[in-house]
Motif scaffolding. Sequence first.
Motif, PDB file in Angstrom:
ATOM      1  N   SER A 110       0.851  -1.195   0.000  1.00 23.21           N
ATOM      2  CA  SER A 110       0.000   0.000   0.000  1.00 23.21           C
ATOM      3  C   SER A 110       0.885   1.242   0.000  1.00 23.21           C
ATOM      4  O   SER A 110       2.038   1.203   0.472  1.00 23.21           O
ATOM      5  CB  SER A 110      -0.905   0.035   1.246  1.00 23.21           C
ATOM      6  OG  SER A 110      -1.716  -1.123   1.300  1.00 23.21           O
ATOM      7  N   GLU A 111       0.342   2.350  -0.503  1.00 18.69           N
ATOM      8  CA  GLU A 111       1.102   3.597  -0.530  1.00 18.69           C
ATOM      9  C   GLU A 111       1.478   4.037   0.882  1.00 18.69           C
ATOM     10  O   GLU A 111       0.689   3.920   1.813  1.00 18.69           O
ATOM     11  CB  GLU A 111       0.282   4.695  -1.220  1.00 18.69           C
ATOM     12  CG  GLU A 111       0.159   4.505  -2.713  1.00 18.69           C
ATOM     13  CD  GLU A 111      -0.574   5.651  -3.392  1.00 18.69           C
ATOM     14  OE1 GLU A 111      -0.761   6.701  -2.728  1.00 18.69           O
ATOM     15  OE2 GLU A 111      -0.958   5.504  -4.559  1.00 18.69           O
ATOM     16  N   GLY A 112       2.718   4.510   1.018  1.00 18.29           N
ATOM     17  CA  GLY A 112       3.194   5.012   2.302  1.00 18.29           C
ATOM     18  C   GLY A 112       3.922   3.986   3.137  1.00 18.29           C
ATOM     19  O   GLY A 112       4.568   4.334   4.131  1.00 18.29           O
ATOM     20  N   MET A 113       3.826   2.705   2.790  1.00 18.57           N
ATOM     21  CA  MET A 113       4.533   1.667   3.553  1.00 18.57           C
ATOM     22  C   MET A 113       6.051   1.858   3.457  1.00 18.57           C
ATOM     23  O   MET A 113       6.579   2.288   2.425  1.00 18.57           O
ATOM     24  CB  MET A 113       4.170   0.279   3.021  1.00 18.57           C
ATOM     25  CG  MET A 113       2.828  -0.237   3.462  1.00 18.57           C
ATOM     26  SD  MET A 113       2.549  -1.920   2.814  1.00 18.57           S
ATOM     27  CE  MET A 113       1.035  -2.353   3.645  1.00 18.57           C
ATOM     28  N   LYS A 114       6.727   1.551   4.573  1.00 18.72           N
ATOM     29  CA  LYS A 114       8.187   1.656   4.613  1.00 18.72           C
ATOM     30  C   LYS A 114       8.811   0.256   4.480  1.00 18.72           C
ATOM     31  O   LYS A 114       8.231  -0.749   4.914  1.00 18.72           O
ATOM     32  CB  LYS A 114       8.645   2.291   5.924  1.00 18.72           C
ATOM     33  CG  LYS A 114       8.232   3.735   6.110  1.00 18.72           C
ATOM     34  CD  LYS A 114       9.054   4.667   5.235  1.00 18.72           C
ATOM     35  CE  LYS A 114       8.712   6.124   5.508  1.00 18.72           C
ATOM     36  NZ  LYS A 114       9.475   7.054   4.646  1.00 18.72           N
ATOM     37  N   LEU A 115      10.001   0.227   3.923  1.00 19.59           N
ATOM     38  CA  LEU A 115      10.742  -1.028   3.745  1.00 19.59           C
ATOM     39  C   LEU A 115      12.215  -0.706   3.584  1.00 19.59           C
ATOM     40  O   LEU A 115      12.618   0.470   3.609  1.00 19.59           O
ATOM     41  CB  LEU A 115      10.214  -1.780   2.525  1.00 19.59           C
ATOM     42  CG  LEU A 115      10.413  -1.135   1.138  1.00 19.59           C
ATOM     43  CD1 LEU A 115      10.378  -2.206   0.063  1.00 19.59           C
ATOM     44  CD2 LEU A 115       9.319  -0.110   0.854  1.00 19.59           C
ATOM     45  N   GLU A 116      13.025  -1.725   3.421  1.00 19.28           N
ATOM     46  CA  GLU A 116      14.446  -1.544   3.101  1.00 19.28           C
ATOM     47  C   GLU A 116      14.649  -1.950   1.643  1.00 19.28           C
ATOM     48  O   GLU A 116      14.008  -2.901   1.172  1.00 19.28           O
ATOM     49  CB  GLU A 116      15.322  -2.399   4.020  1.00 19.28           C
ATOM     50  CG  GLU A 116      15.198  -1.998   5.479  1.00 19.28           C
ATOM     51  CD  GLU A 116      16.058  -2.839   6.419  1.00 19.28           C
ATOM     52  OE1 GLU A 116      16.015  -2.584   7.627  1.00 19.28           O
ATOM     53  OE2 GLU A 116      16.776  -3.755   5.930  1.00 19.28           O
ATOM     54  N   ALA A 117      15.532  -1.208   0.949  1.00 20.51           N
ATOM     55  CA  ALA A 117      15.667  -1.463  -0.489  1.00 20.51           C
ATOM     56  C   ALA A 117      17.077  -1.161  -0.977  1.00 20.51           C
ATOM     57  O   ALA A 117      17.834  -0.407  -0.346  1.00 20.51           O
ATOM     58  CB  ALA A 117      14.650  -0.630  -1.275  1.00 20.51           C
ATOM     59  N   VAL A 118      17.390  -1.780  -2.109  1.00 20.81           N
ATOM     60  CA  VAL A 118      18.654  -1.542  -2.817  1.00 20.81           C
ATOM     61  C   VAL A 118      18.301  -0.909  -4.156  1.00 20.81           C
ATOM     62  O   VAL A 118      17.476  -1.443  -4.899  1.00 20.81           O
ATOM     63  CB  VAL A 118      19.425  -2.864  -3.052  1.00 20.81           C
ATOM     64  CG1 VAL A 118      20.674  -2.605  -3.877  1.00 20.81           C
ATOM     65  CG2 VAL A 118      19.781  -3.517  -1.729  1.00 20.81           C
ATOM     66  N   ASP A 119      18.911   0.228  -4.462  1.00 19.28           N
ATOM     67  CA  ASP A 119      18.677   0.872  -5.750  1.00 19.28           C
ATOM     68  C   ASP A 119      19.330   0.017  -6.844  1.00 19.28           C
ATOM     69  O   ASP A 119      20.541  -0.173  -6.823  1.00 19.28           O
ATOM     70  CB  ASP A 119      19.285   2.278  -5.753  1.00 19.28           C
ATOM     71  CG  ASP A 119      19.009   3.030  -7.051  1.00 19.28           C
ATOM     72  OD1 ASP A 119      18.464   2.407  -7.993  1.00 19.28           O
ATOM     73  OD2 ASP A 119      19.339   4.220  -7.133  1.00 19.28           O
TER      74      ASP A 119
ATOM     75  N   ALA B  58      13.278   2.938   2.436  1.00 17.73           N
ATOM     76  CA  ALA B  58      12.555   3.338   1.231  1.00 17.73           C
ATOM     77  C   ALA B  58      11.064   3.367   1.522  1.00 17.73           C
ATOM     78  O   ALA B  58      10.596   2.848   2.544  1.00 17.73           O
ATOM     79  CB  ALA B  58      12.858   2.372   0.090  1.00 17.73           C
ATOM     80  N   THR B  59      10.320   3.967   0.575  1.00 16.86           N
ATOM     81  CA  THR B  59       8.879   4.148   0.748  1.00 16.86           C
ATOM     82  C   THR B  59       8.144   3.712  -0.513  1.00 16.86           C
ATOM     83  O   THR B  59       8.640   3.929  -1.627  1.00 16.86           O
ATOM     84  CB  THR B  59       8.549   5.628   1.023  1.00 16.86           C
ATOM     85  OG1 THR B  59       9.309   6.070   2.143  1.00 16.86           O
ATOM     86  CG2 THR B  59       7.071   5.832   1.290  1.00 16.86           C
ATOM     87  N   VAL B  60       6.974   3.073  -0.324  1.00 15.68           N
ATOM     88  CA  VAL B  60       6.104   2.775  -1.465  1.00 15.68           C
ATOM     89  C   VAL B  60       5.422   4.091  -1.830  1.00 15.68           C
ATOM     90  O   VAL B  60       4.526   4.563  -1.123  1.00 15.68           O
ATOM     91  CB  VAL B  60       5.055   1.694  -1.123  1.00 15.68           C
ATOM     92  CG1 VAL B  60       4.132   1.468  -2.315  1.00 15.68           C
ATOM     93  CG2 VAL B  60       5.736   0.397  -0.713  1.00 15.68           C
ATOM     94  N   LEU B  61       5.879   4.698  -2.930  1.00  9.74           N
ATOM     95  CA  LEU B  61       5.408   6.029  -3.302  1.00  9.74           C
ATOM     96  C   LEU B  61       4.053   5.982  -4.001  1.00  9.74           C
ATOM     97  O   LEU B  61       3.212   6.866  -3.800  1.00  9.74           O
ATOM     98  CB  LEU B  61       6.445   6.684  -4.216  1.00  9.74           C
ATOM     99  CG  LEU B  61       6.360   8.190  -4.393  1.00  9.74           C
ATOM    100  CD1 LEU B  61       6.590   8.901  -3.054  1.00  9.74           C
ATOM    101  CD2 LEU B  61       7.414   8.675  -5.412  1.00  9.74           C
TER     102      LEU B  61
END
Length: 822
Positions: free
Chosen positions: A268-277, A287-290
């Motif tokens: 869902s929009e606004g959720m936070k997570l960890e990510a690799v570009d 990172a954020t689900v934009l």
Amino acid sequence: DAGSGVEEMEFNWDEYLEDTGAIAAPHGSFKHVDTSLQNGFAPGMKLEVAVKSDQNTYWVATIITTCGQLLLLRYDGYGEDRKADFWCDIMTADLHPIGWCEQNKKILKVPEGIKDKIPDQEEFLQRVLKGACSAPTNLLEGLHRGKNPLDLIAPGSRLELQNFRDSLEAWIVNVVENVGGRLKLRYEGLEDSDKFDQWIFYLDPFLHQVGWATQHGYNLQPPLAIRSVKSEADWQEILKKVKEEEEESSVPTDLFKDKPVIGVHSFSEGMKLEAVDPMAPFVISPATVLKVYNEKYFLIEIDDLRPERTTSQSYICHVNSAGIFPVQWSLKNGLHLSPPPGYPGQDFDWADYLKQCGAEAAPQSCFPSLTSDHGFKENMKLEAVNPVDPEEVCIATVTKLKDSYIWLQLEGSKKPVPNCIVSVESMNIFPVGWCETNGYQLRPPRKAIVNKQKKIAVVQPEKQILSSRTVHDGLKNQELNSSDSVIINGKYCCPKIYFNHRCFSGPYLNKGRIAELPQSVGPGNCVLVLKEVLTLLINAAYKPSRVLRELQLDEEAAWHGHGETLKAKYKGKSYRATVEVVRTADRVADFCRKTCIKLECCPNLFGPQMVLDKCSENCSVLTKTKYTHYYGKRKNKRIGRPPGGHSNLEVATKKPNKRRKRRKHFFVHKKKRSSTSVDNTPAGSPQGSGGEEEDDQDESELSHSLAQDRDKRKRKLRTFSFSDDENKPPSPKDMKIEVAEKLQLDSNPLEWSVADVVRFLKSTDCAPLARIFLDQEIDGQALLLLTLPTVQECMDLKLGPAIKLCHHIERVKLAFYQQFAN
């Protein structure tokens, strides 16, 4: 330049692995490469094939092995009997899908060799064809016949590529280059500019056939980065032109059938997570689900808290996208999480950060499950794309592993880059040798390790070994026996080699270690695949040095393959020996079987056929003592290995930071094995070539062996030897060679074996060249198609010897046309 005096420096993977003490990542770990080698045919498929003895009749055959455009077939009715297996070239053989004979009023008739086994033809066909899978019609007929599906993506082909960053849009791309399935793509409308070119593997889920966007309701328009290059009217004109030319530039849709299927996500929009570009995969960041586009795609943005920022790092994701992790994943795995730029302080805390942002963490259920069952280990070597410069493919070393991710250190890149975080399922990593096989430049390490004494040449298809298979177009051959020499004008030629763990492992190989081997190796280059297989077997032995001794090539044996140096370590010592491996696909099955018999294990323990339920050798029902005795006796009969001969096995103590050429190697005896030792050794224990005392005794015999070896080399005569019935020299009754110019032959040169050709040449003043013909396996059919340019180019002969050789070839051709052409 030849006259510059500067030595050519070429990177050599074998030398590099030996000097670094590293091993290559297993071929089976690169699933996308495995998929790219499939030709659409599969073992077990059935088709209707013209009967060799009667071209007007056909019979059902089953595919045993596939290899490029070649199929190894067996007529139904032969059961497990491999003797009548034969190779067919899809391009030239009379092959058809099941049902073709009935539709075209052709005769299905049992071949003579199995007539007595099939009393009722109709009943037999009903039984074997019930539930059978027919070979695909489109691969046997039409423009795509015999082509590797991957080769249909030719330069100039058009595809559609989804936008990775801006929004869910797609635009047409042109294929500029296809390197083993790795495509260099250029946006339609930018024909004269390579600024926005992208390298993408053809199985990437964001790459589609033309028409995909319209079918799925997505916008077909150029990415924002290039939209200003042309006016809207120009872009629409380009789109119109593409639709008019769609048929001639399109790629078959079934080419993408093996693409990963994108599932439904629950972000869902606004959720936070960890990510690799993915464009800079060096750190893990919050990172954020934009934005959520639909049930399949969503937009991720790497967090940046700086008020002055003008750009964002965002990209499209789906549920199986690599490089996205739940909150706290880094902490749980002991990894560093890089705080967002502008974050106050260095100690990042997720609980405080979520509270500060007023956001929730994406639940664990949103993320794909991770696995550690992939085959990669620390310090393994592979080839990997440089994410900063995708034109570069570099040598890479695995430095760390966590679940389904590996950390890679790239060597030789133009600009140094940090360790990259890569999914084990990434399509930007490749096995050792992939670049060389596909003719692409691999970036060597900065301090290149090279073999200065021996230069390795990449043989191009037009300069490959001459054989009856290479020149089949001129001789209209439609079928090949499984013993014929087959050279594939493609990049890969060895089928998968399966380790059949249920089969009897014999006295040399440890059953437990065999069970830990991968299910299969390959497909790939014959020499590389077989070398990897033999290395795995050596490492799975009770005593690796003894297995290496069994596999080594005798100096007295006839040379029919390709010599490779293999290593073994035992009791702190390093052993090295030259082992012969075959270079062509048609000889792989026989090579594997003979190697199994050498090691006194089940002949099906490893090979191009997978044993599913019951081994055809019934190795499970025989007692180990009887089984070992049976194959031990058979082993003693192998030709070309005189008893008690000198060995080329070497032993050395590995010294750190020393080049191989500086090591002092010792030659040791190969022990003569008595047949009685096979029977009296307890079942399942190491046996055959001696116990542990043997290795110690070897060292006590070093000086004596060295002296004998020197004496032997001084008095040894160079002779030719033939190791099987097929290569026996023709008798005087079969051939009569006259000194006069006119040659009278009593046997058809088209039917000459390699040995016949060698025998003929040795009767002429070109006898010194006979060795080349033996090494390159030139039989009578190939001999008749040799010309002066071919001889000079492929045999590397000067003009004088080449003209003299061609004079004798022309004599044979003239005799052939006068006596046998009708």
